[in-house]
Design an enzyme around this catalytic site. Structure first.
Site, mmCIF file in Angstrom:
data_model
loop_
_atom_site.group_PDB
_atom_site.id
_atom_site.type_symbol
_atom_site.label_atom_id
_atom_site.label_comp_id
_atom_site.label_asym_id
_atom_site.label_seq_id
_atom_site.Cartn_x
_atom_site.Cartn_y
_atom_site.Cartn_z
ATOM 1 N N CYS A 2 0.839 -1.192 0.000
ATOM 2 C CA CYS A 2 0.000 0.000 0.000
ATOM 3 C C CYS A 2 0.876 1.245 0.000
ATOM 4 O O CYS A 2 2.003 1.224 0.480
ATOM 5 C CB CYS A 2 -0.864 0.043 1.261
ATOM 6 S SG CYS A 2 -1.919 -1.373 1.434
ATOM 7 N N ARG A 27 5.162 -0.008 -6.607
ATOM 8 C CA ARG A 27 5.112 -0.783 -5.369
ATOM 9 C C ARG A 27 4.117 -1.944 -5.470
ATOM 10 O O ARG A 27 4.116 -2.818 -4.622
ATOM 11 C CB ARG A 27 4.659 0.130 -4.200
ATOM 12 C CG ARG A 27 5.635 1.223 -3.865
ATOM 13 C CD ARG A 27 4.966 2.342 -3.080
ATOM 14 N NE ARG A 27 4.572 1.950 -1.741
ATOM 15 C CZ ARG A 27 5.263 2.195 -0.644
ATOM 16 N NH1 ARG A 27 6.426 2.806 -0.722
ATOM 17 N NH2 ARG A 27 4.820 1.839 0.542
ATOM 18 N N TRP A 72 -2.740 -2.668 -1.652
ATOM 19 C CA TRP A 72 -2.317 -4.025 -1.994
ATOM 20 C C TRP A 72 -2.910 -4.900 -0.907
ATOM 21 O O TRP A 72 -2.478 -4.849 0.246
ATOM 22 C CB TRP A 72 -0.789 -4.105 -2.047
ATOM 23 C CG TRP A 72 -0.355 -5.292 -2.812
ATOM 24 C CD1 TRP A 72 -0.330 -5.423 -4.165
ATOM 25 C CD2 TRP A 72 0.083 -6.540 -2.290
ATOM 26 N NE1 TRP A 72 0.112 -6.674 -4.504
ATOM 27 C CE2 TRP A 72 0.366 -7.374 -3.379
ATOM 28 C CE3 TRP A 72 0.273 -7.035 -0.999
ATOM 29 C CZ2 TRP A 72 0.821 -8.681 -3.239
ATOM 30 C CZ3 TRP A 72 0.723 -8.324 -0.846
ATOM 31 C CH2 TRP A 72 0.989 -9.137 -1.966
ATOM 32 N N ASN A 96 -1.287 2.791 5.599
ATOM 33 C CA ASN A 96 -0.368 1.764 5.093
ATOM 34 C C ASN A 96 0.179 1.038 6.324
ATOM 35 O O ASN A 96 0.662 1.673 7.256
ATOM 36 C CB ASN A 96 0.770 2.455 4.319
ATOM 37 C CG ASN A 96 1.842 1.484 3.891
ATOM 38 O OD1 ASN A 96 1.615 0.271 3.835
ATOM 39 N ND2 ASN A 96 3.015 2.010 3.585
ATOM 40 N N GLY A 97 0.077 -0.295 6.331
ATOM 41 C CA GLY A 97 0.553 -1.068 7.484
ATOM 42 C C GLY A 97 -0.479 -2.107 7.860
ATOM 43 O O GLY A 97 -1.402 -2.386 7.085
ATOM 44 N N GLU A 483 17.592 -23.800 -1.935
ATOM 45 C CA GLU A 483 17.138 -22.459 -2.279
ATOM 46 C C GLU A 483 18.327 -21.542 -2.599
ATOM 47 O O GLU A 483 18.269 -20.731 -3.527
ATOM 48 C CB GLU A 483 16.283 -21.891 -1.132
ATOM 49 C CG GLU A 483 15.864 -20.438 -1.266
ATOM 50 C CD GLU A 483 15.078 -20.116 -2.543
ATOM 51 O OE1 GLU A 483 14.658 -21.038 -3.249
ATOM 52 O OE2 GLU A 483 14.920 -18.919 -2.841
ATOM 53 N N LYS A 487 18.854 -19.628 -6.095
ATOM 54 C CA LYS A 487 19.034 -18.174 -6.158
ATOM 55 C C LYS A 487 20.282 -17.826 -6.952
ATOM 56 O O LYS A 487 20.281 -16.949 -7.802
ATOM 57 C CB LYS A 487 19.162 -17.665 -4.721
ATOM 58 C CG LYS A 487 18.482 -16.414 -4.335
ATOM 59 C CD LYS A 487 16.999 -16.411 -4.191
ATOM 60 C CE LYS A 487 16.212 -17.025 -5.288
ATOM 61 N NZ LYS A 487 14.834 -17.283 -4.979
ATOM 62 N N GLU A 490 19.873 -18.661 -10.796
ATOM 63 C CA GLU A 490 18.943 -17.853 -11.598
ATOM 64 C C GLU A 490 19.421 -16.426 -11.824
ATOM 65 O O GLU A 490 19.133 -15.853 -12.861
ATOM 66 C CB GLU A 490 17.520 -17.894 -11.027
ATOM 67 C CG GLU A 490 17.290 -17.094 -9.780
ATOM 68 C CD GLU A 490 15.849 -17.156 -9.288
ATOM 69 O OE1 GLU A 490 14.936 -17.024 -10.101
ATOM 70 O OE2 GLU A 490 15.649 -17.325 -8.071
ATOM 71 N N HIS A 506 27.714 -40.080 -2.855
ATOM 72 C CA HIS A 506 27.040 -41.011 -3.759
ATOM 73 C C HIS A 506 27.083 -40.531 -5.212
ATOM 74 O O HIS A 506 26.278 -40.964 -6.029
ATOM 75 C CB HIS A 506 25.587 -41.227 -3.310
ATOM 76 C CG HIS A 506 25.513 -41.824 -1.935
ATOM 77 N ND1 HIS A 506 25.919 -43.110 -1.662
ATOM 78 C CD2 HIS A 506 25.128 -41.289 -0.750
ATOM 79 C CE1 HIS A 506 25.771 -43.349 -0.364
ATOM 80 N NE2 HIS A 506 25.291 -42.256 0.201
ATOM 81 N N LYS A 605 8.297 -13.584 -13.551
ATOM 82 C CA LYS A 605 7.912 -13.528 -12.136
ATOM 83 C C LYS A 605 6.775 -14.486 -11.847
ATOM 84 O O LYS A 605 6.720 -15.116 -10.799
ATOM 85 C CB LYS A 605 7.526 -12.096 -11.775
ATOM 86 C CG LYS A 605 7.202 -11.885 -10.302
ATOM 87 C CD LYS A 605 8.456 -11.947 -9.460
ATOM 88 C CE LYS A 605 8.169 -11.978 -7.971
ATOM 89 N NZ LYS A 605 9.295 -12.526 -7.215
HETATM 90 O O1 M6R Z 1 4.493 -17.891 -7.600
HETATM 91 P P1 M6R Z 1 5.068 -19.215 -7.224
HETATM 92 O O2 M6R Z 1 5.628 -19.243 -5.843
HETATM 93 O O3 M6R Z 1 4.119 -20.348 -7.445
HETATM 94 O O4 M6R Z 1 6.269 -19.416 -8.233
HETATM 95 C C1 M6R Z 1 6.966 -20.620 -8.303
HETATM 96 C C2 M6R Z 1 8.304 -20.416 -8.947
HETATM 97 O O5 M6R Z 1 8.153 -20.014 -10.280
HETATM 98 C C3 M6R Z 1 9.128 -19.378 -8.206
HETATM 99 O O6 M6R Z 1 9.236 -19.719 -6.863
HETATM 100 C C4 M6R Z 1 10.553 -19.248 -8.791
HETATM 101 O O7 M6R Z 1 11.248 -20.420 -8.607
HETATM 102 C C5 M6R Z 1 11.243 -18.082 -8.103
HETATM 103 N N1 M6R Z 1 10.927 -16.860 -8.758
HETATM 104 C C6 M6R Z 1 12.706 -18.227 -8.033
HETATM 105 O O8 M6R Z 1 13.287 -17.168 -7.345
#
Ligand code: M6R
Length: 610
Positions: A2, A27, A72, A96-97, A483, A487, A490, A506, A605
């Protein structure tokens, strides 16, 4: 997230408010609204883009003071009635909050005769202001009733309010949500961030927590909560618009990493019952009997959300005694799952729109399973297809790489596991309390990691030219390794593998050379000694080992080449802290390699196609 705006000056308020709201579009928002005041309050709200709001504004508006908002959704769907400003007769409020105790306040206001039009937490503020203003024969002013009102609020807020009895000024207040005022030649401005009014002025006053005040065309007054007048410095903003959108950070990803102390607080706001050693999850529509009889849960997700799901599996099994499977949505939908109606499906998706996850949930429903969605986007498709929804409330994430939404998912999974565990009497109130206390410490601990990010940057730069990276961890630190590898690959395009540390021997151990940095997540816990052994295995192949370890670990330096220290935490909670440190490692590696961090190649995204 927001955003609020306000203007009082010599010009027409409506175009300035709309223009300022447009500057806050980056935002993220799902609806918008304004109130202008010229004798009477006139409020206009619309769902969707600001253009939708503009379309309903009459041409002949004439007022030089007003407030506005982009919403939002966190409480209640994106609908016009939930959009701000919220009214209580002659009062209009934007906020906002998150007001954590709004339910208690709402119930009290209902007994006082107030009717609520929205599902929001904000509407309680409008009615409280109205109620207090009309006490004492209506002789009170908006500033003093705002002061009283905010003392009753738990949570975070930046508020701007108008009352038609006070036609020339607005009242504002702030706690834990940003608020900045602008001093212009033709009037004064208020906003959640300077981008909103940068076009009109660069002279600003930053409002601090627990400050309150009034803003009119030619005057700004700021007070503390005791009513003492404060002298505030006027600062000149040097940023251009683009830099201001990122609040001075070079990338949205870095900004979002830095937002985590706040986003996490929003995720658990109003839910952690420390004294009772329990969690409040009113939105979970499962009866006591259903929770008691749960035998199995299936977590379905993709990408980062899937990594969060692995931690979820461990938590549900340990804290709630529920056998849990974790499934990649794109595989689940084409497999032959053996499910029955007594079981629970938990879909994790920050966007709520991932095609594979939606399809997998639909498939699980065809077996009669009850479903819970964990998502960041109110009103997204997954919310319409699930029996219960737990919102992660991290605010919109603009960088493609998930950061704050990942940690918000983890927090939500902790809360769900504690809630189920307490309901099923698998964990004691004391054990739950220890976890809750540790969860509450996270915002401060994350801030400490952020404050010392230079050490992580240095480490990232040292290995930024490598072709391959390994991340290893065991048990709760295994999803952290996955994860962290995701990160890194990507956003930096370095090949990275996340591995269960015990699995190295293994197969992948064959890949380890002096050119393969290995990041070992080695926080203290019952697999710590095992991870030390795995570090020895890779050291014997000459790998450079970077350990993520507790700040008070005196052993680790004997094993690792570089140690990234994080604050010591409860074994089960530490993955959140390690994850933040490794988000920074990925970020600074990508930065050193000159990559397109916020929009990595080939990625989107929200993945709404199969
Ligand atoms: O919107 P979602 O959490 O379902 O998206 C799943 C993946 O596409 C998402 O987590 C993707 O792996 C990340 N953007 C990676 O940082």
């Amino acid at each position: 997230m927001c955003g609020i705006v306000g203007y009082a000056g010599q010009n027409q308020a409506a175009p300035i408010l709309v223009d300022s709201l447009k500057k806050l579009e980056y935002r993220g928002y799902d609806s918008a609204g304004i109130t202008i005041l010229n004798g009477e309050l006139a409020t206009y709200k619309a769902v969707g883009k600001i253009a939708e709001l503009e379309a309903i504004l009459p041409d002949d508006l004439n007022a030089c003071i007003g407030i506005g908002h982009t919403r939002w959704a966190t409480h209640g769907k994106p609908e016009t009635r939930n959009a701000h400003p919220h009214m209580s007769l002659n009062i209009s409020v934007v906020h906002n909050g998150i007001i954590e105790n709004y339910m208690v306040l709402k119930e009290k206001l209902i007994t006082q005769g107030y009717e609520f039009e929205s599902d929001t937490d904000t509407e309680v503020i409008a009615h409280m202001l109205h109620h207090k203003m009309n006490a004492d024969n209506g002789k009170r002013d908006l500033l003093s009733v705002m002061k009283e009102t905010i003392k009753c609020l738990e949570g975070s807020y930046a508020i701007a309010a108008l009352c038609n009895d006070e036609p020339d000024r607005m009242v504002f207040a702030r706690k834990d949500s940003p608020l900045v005022l602008g001093i212009g030649e033709d009037g004064n401005y208020a906003a959640s961030d300077v981008t909103a009014f940068l076009k009109y002025t660069k002279d600003v006053i930053y409002i601090n927590d627990n400050e309150i005040g009034t803003l009119s065309s030619d005057e700004i007054n700021v007070f503390d909560l005791e009513g003492n007048s404060l002298t505030k410095d006027v600062e000149t903003v040097e940023w251009n618009l683009e830099a201001a959108e990122k609040a001075g950070y070079e990338h949205f990803m870095l900004k979002e990493i830095h937002e985590q102390p706040t986003s996490i607080q929003n995720t658990f706001a109003g839910k952690l019952l420390e004294l009772e050693g329990n969690v409040r999850l009113d939105e979970l529509y499962l009866s006591k009997e259903q929770i008691k009889n749960l035998r199995r849960a299936t977590i379905i997700a993709c990408g980062t959300s899937w990594n969060a799901g692995i931690l979820g599996k461990y938590l549900f099994e340990k804290l709630a005694g529920i056998h849990t499977d974790i499934e990649t949505a794109s595989e689940f939908r084409y497999g032959n799952p053996v499910l029955c109606g007594e079981e629970l499906t938990i879909a994790i998706t920050q966007s709520g729109e991932t095609a594979d996850t939606l399809a997998a949930v639909r498939s699980s429903k065809s077996y009669g399973c009850r479903s819970i969605a964990i998502t960041n986007v109110v009103g997204s498709t997954i919310t319409r297809e699930s029996d219960s929804v737990l919102y992660t409330r991290a605010g919109p994430e603009i960088g493609v790489a998930a950061t704050k939404t990942f940690t918000a998912q983890l927090i939500t999974l902790y809360m769900l596991a504690i809630y189920l565990g307490r309901s099923r009497k698998v964990i004691s109130p004391d054990d739950a309390k220890k976890l809750i206390i540790s969860l509450k410490k996270l915002p401060g601990q994350i801030q400490k990691i952020l404050n010392k990010k230079d050490a992580i940057k240095e480490c990232a730069e040292q290995f930024a030219d490598k072709r391959d990276y390994f991340f290893i961890g065991r048990y709760l630190n295994y999803p952290v390794a996955l994860e962290a590898a995701l990160k890194l690959k990507e956003i930096s395009y370095i090949h990275a593998e996340g591995y269960a540390a015990g699995e190295l021997k293994h197969g992948p151990l064959a890949l380890i050379t002096e050119d393969t940095p290995v990041v070992a997540i080695a926080t203290k816990g019952h697999t710590y000694d095992k991870v030390l052994s795995n570090i020895k295995e890779v050291k014997a192949r000459n790998a450079n080992v970077i350990a993520v370890a507790d700040e008070d670990d005196t052993e680790i330096e004997k094993y690792a080449d570089i140690v990234l220290r994080i604050p010591t935490s409860h074994e089960m909670i530490a993955p959140v802290l390690s994850s933040v440190a490794l988000q920074l490692l990925a970020y600074y590696t990508a930065l050193a390699r000159g990559c397109s961090i916020d929009k990595p190649r080939n990625l989107a995204k929200s993945v709404t196609v199969e």
